[in-house]
Design a protein around this motif. Sequence first.
Motif, PDB file in Angstrom:
ATOM      1  N   MET A   1       0.867  -1.314  -0.012  1.00 38.00           N
ATOM      2  CA  MET A   1      -0.181  -0.060   0.058  1.00 38.00           C
ATOM      3  C   MET A   1       0.887   1.162  -0.086  1.00 38.00           C
ATOM      4  N   ALA A   2       0.707   2.046  -1.097  1.00 37.18           N
ATOM      5  CA  ALA A   2       1.495   3.423  -1.027  1.00 37.18           C
ATOM      6  C   ALA A   2       1.307   4.042   0.139  1.00 37.18           C
ATOM      7  N   MET A   3       1.978   5.293   0.368  1.00 36.07           N
ATOM      8  CA  MET A   3       1.906   5.896   1.459  1.00 36.07           C
ATOM      9  C   MET A   3       1.666   7.419   0.660  1.00 36.07           C
ATOM     10  N   ASP A   4       0.754   8.350   1.281  1.00 32.22           N
ATOM     11  CA  ASP A   4       0.710   9.806   0.718  1.00 32.22           C
ATOM     12  C   ASP A   4       1.705  10.427   1.521  1.00 32.22           C
ATOM     13  N   LYS A   5       2.011  11.925   1.155  1.00 33.73           N
ATOM     14  CA  LYS A   5       2.983  12.679   1.795  1.00 33.73           C
ATOM     15  C   LYS A   5       2.731  12.930   3.252  1.00 33.73           C
ATOM     16  N   GLN A   6       1.458  13.013   3.726  1.00 32.14           N
ATOM     17  CA  GLN A   6       0.957  13.141   5.183  1.00 32.14           C
ATOM     18  C   GLN A   6       1.404  12.199   5.625  1.00 32.14           C
ATOM     19  N   GLU A   7       0.819  10.750   5.341  1.00 24.52           N
ATOM     20  CA  GLU A   7       1.421   9.575   6.134  1.00 24.52           C
ATOM     21  C   GLU A   7       2.732   9.465   6.319  1.00 24.52           C
ATOM     22  N   ILE A   8       3.553   9.765   5.293  1.00 23.06           N
ATOM     23  CA  ILE A   8       4.960   9.671   5.574  1.00 23.06           C
ATOM     24  C   ILE A   8       5.447  10.700   6.517  1.00 23.06           C
ATOM     25  N   ALA A  30       4.493   9.597  -8.733  1.00 23.88           N
ATOM     26  CA  ALA A  30       4.362   8.332  -8.766  1.00 23.88           C
ATOM     27  C   ALA A  30       5.826   7.634  -8.935  1.00 23.88           C
ATOM     28  N   LYS A  31       6.224   6.780  -8.160  1.00 19.76           N
ATOM     29  CA  LYS A  31       7.496   6.279  -8.261  1.00 19.76           C
ATOM     30  C   LYS A  31       8.925   7.057  -8.029  1.00 19.76           C
ATOM     31  N   GLY A  32       8.323   8.071  -6.883  1.00 24.81           N
ATOM     32  CA  GLY A  32       9.414   9.186  -6.875  1.00 24.81           C
ATOM     33  C   GLY A  32       9.010  10.093  -5.514  1.00 24.81           C
ATOM     34  N   ALA A  33      10.037  10.962  -5.398  1.00 21.56           N
ATOM     35  CA  ALA A  33      10.002  11.821  -4.311  1.00 21.56           C
ATOM     36  C   ALA A  33      10.830  12.983  -4.826  1.00 21.56           C
ATOM     37  N   GLN A  34      10.367  14.406  -4.183  1.00 18.82           N
ATOM     38  CA  GLN A  34      11.230  15.530  -3.990  1.00 18.82           C
ATOM     39  C   GLN A  34      11.003  16.126  -2.785  1.00 18.82           C
ATOM     40  N   LEU A  35      12.267  16.491  -2.294  1.00 23.31           N
ATOM     41  CA  LEU A  35      12.344  17.416  -1.057  1.00 23.31           C
ATOM     42  C   LEU A  35      13.240  18.559  -1.117  1.00 23.31           C
ATOM     43  N   LEU A  36      13.059  19.356  -0.209  1.00 21.03           N
ATOM     44  CA  LEU A  36      13.988  20.535   0.103  1.00 21.03           C
ATOM     45  C   LEU A  36      14.903  20.285   1.268  1.00 21.03           C
ATOM     46  N   TYR A  37      16.073  20.287   1.122  1.00 21.35           N
ATOM     47  CA  TYR A  37      16.919  20.135   2.399  1.00 21.35           C
ATOM     48  C   TYR A  37      17.463  21.568   2.933  1.00 21.35           C
ATOM     49  N   ILE A  67      10.439   5.228  -1.524  1.00 23.64           N
ATOM     50  CA  ILE A  67      10.287   3.982  -1.355  1.00 23.64           C
ATOM     51  C   ILE A  67       9.041   3.749  -0.711  1.00 23.64           C
ATOM     52  N   LEU A  68       8.994   4.785   0.382  1.00 27.74           N
ATOM     53  CA  LEU A  68       7.588   4.555   1.396  1.00 27.74           C
ATOM     54  C   LEU A  68       6.478   4.988   0.415  1.00 27.74           C
ATOM     55  N   GLY A  69       6.764   5.927  -0.140  1.00 30.90           N
ATOM     56  CA  GLY A  69       5.700   6.568  -1.083  1.00 30.90           C
ATOM     57  C   GLY A  69       5.016   5.558  -2.149  1.00 30.90           C
ATOM     58  N   HIS A  70       5.907   4.623  -2.555  1.00 29.10           N
ATOM     59  CA  HIS A  70       5.605   3.747  -3.607  1.00 29.10           C
ATOM     60  C   HIS A  70       4.897   2.446  -3.028  1.00 29.10           C
ATOM     61  N   LEU A  71       5.851   2.091  -1.968  1.00 32.35           N
ATOM     62  CA  LEU A  71       5.695   0.628  -1.352  1.00 32.35           C
ATOM     63  C   LEU A  71       4.678   0.580  -0.243  1.00 32.35           C
ATOM     64  N   ALA A 139       5.363  -8.419   2.585  1.00 31.11           N
ATOM     65  CA  ALA A 139       4.577  -8.652   1.613  1.00 31.11           C
ATOM     66  C   ALA A 139       4.429  -7.393   0.760  1.00 31.11           C
ATOM     67  N   LEU A 140       4.729  -7.565  -0.443  1.00 31.55           N
ATOM     68  CA  LEU A 140       4.681  -6.680  -1.470  1.00 31.55           C
ATOM     69  C   LEU A 140       3.428  -6.655  -2.494  1.00 31.55           C
ATOM     70  N   PRO A 141       2.900  -5.671  -2.800  1.00 30.38           N
ATOM     71  CA  PRO A 141       1.809  -5.515  -3.547  1.00 30.38           C
ATOM     72  C   PRO A 141       2.212  -6.334  -4.939  1.00 30.38           C
ATOM     73  N   SER A 142       1.005  -6.976  -5.583  1.00 31.22           N
ATOM     74  CA  SER A 142       1.274  -7.945  -6.760  1.00 31.22           C
ATOM     75  C   SER A 142       1.764  -6.893  -7.926  1.00 31.22           C
ATOM     76  N   HIS A 143       1.383  -5.759  -8.079  1.00 31.73           N
ATOM     77  CA  HIS A 143       1.716  -4.994  -9.182  1.00 31.73           C
ATOM     78  C   HIS A 143       3.135  -4.171  -9.102  1.00 31.73           C
TER      79      HIS A 143
END
Length: 144
Positions: A1-8, A30-37, A67-71, A139-143
């Motif tokens: 189950m993917a996680m959204d920004k607020q869940e992460i 999708a399959k990515g992330a962007q952050l400001l440090y 990875i958290l966002g996608h998986l 356990a990873l999603p089948s997709h």
Amino acid sequence: MAMDKQEIIGFLAQEFPQALQKSTIEEIPAKGAQLLYRVDAGDLRPGQTVSGPTLMLIADYVLYIAILGHLGLVAMAVTTNMTINFFRKPNGNRDIRAVCKLIKVGKTLVTGEVWLYSLDDEEPVAHVIGTYALPPNQALPSHV
């Protein structure tokens, strides 16, 4: 189950609150992330440049977020490899933007690339390829 920004952000606030002190997750595409440090004096080396270890930290962190966002919640995913190419001196007076894209998501390994930029500069300061190992009983999603 993917996680959204607020869940992460919620997960990180509970498990890694120090990670949120100097960074802002900007988006989770999708399959990515962007952050400001946010760069400060502790991130600099002589010559008013952002240190290599700081750039590696940022790259590792944004890859974990992607990875958290996608998986979904794979808290025990761990870095197994990182390779960095430094292109130009990062401006020590500017924050660092990290843009990550997952390249390959397998059952046991996830590989992604990260482009690092001094804020408001279109030319990257570094490029990173990193691989994470996923927990064996995850356990990873089948997709995937």
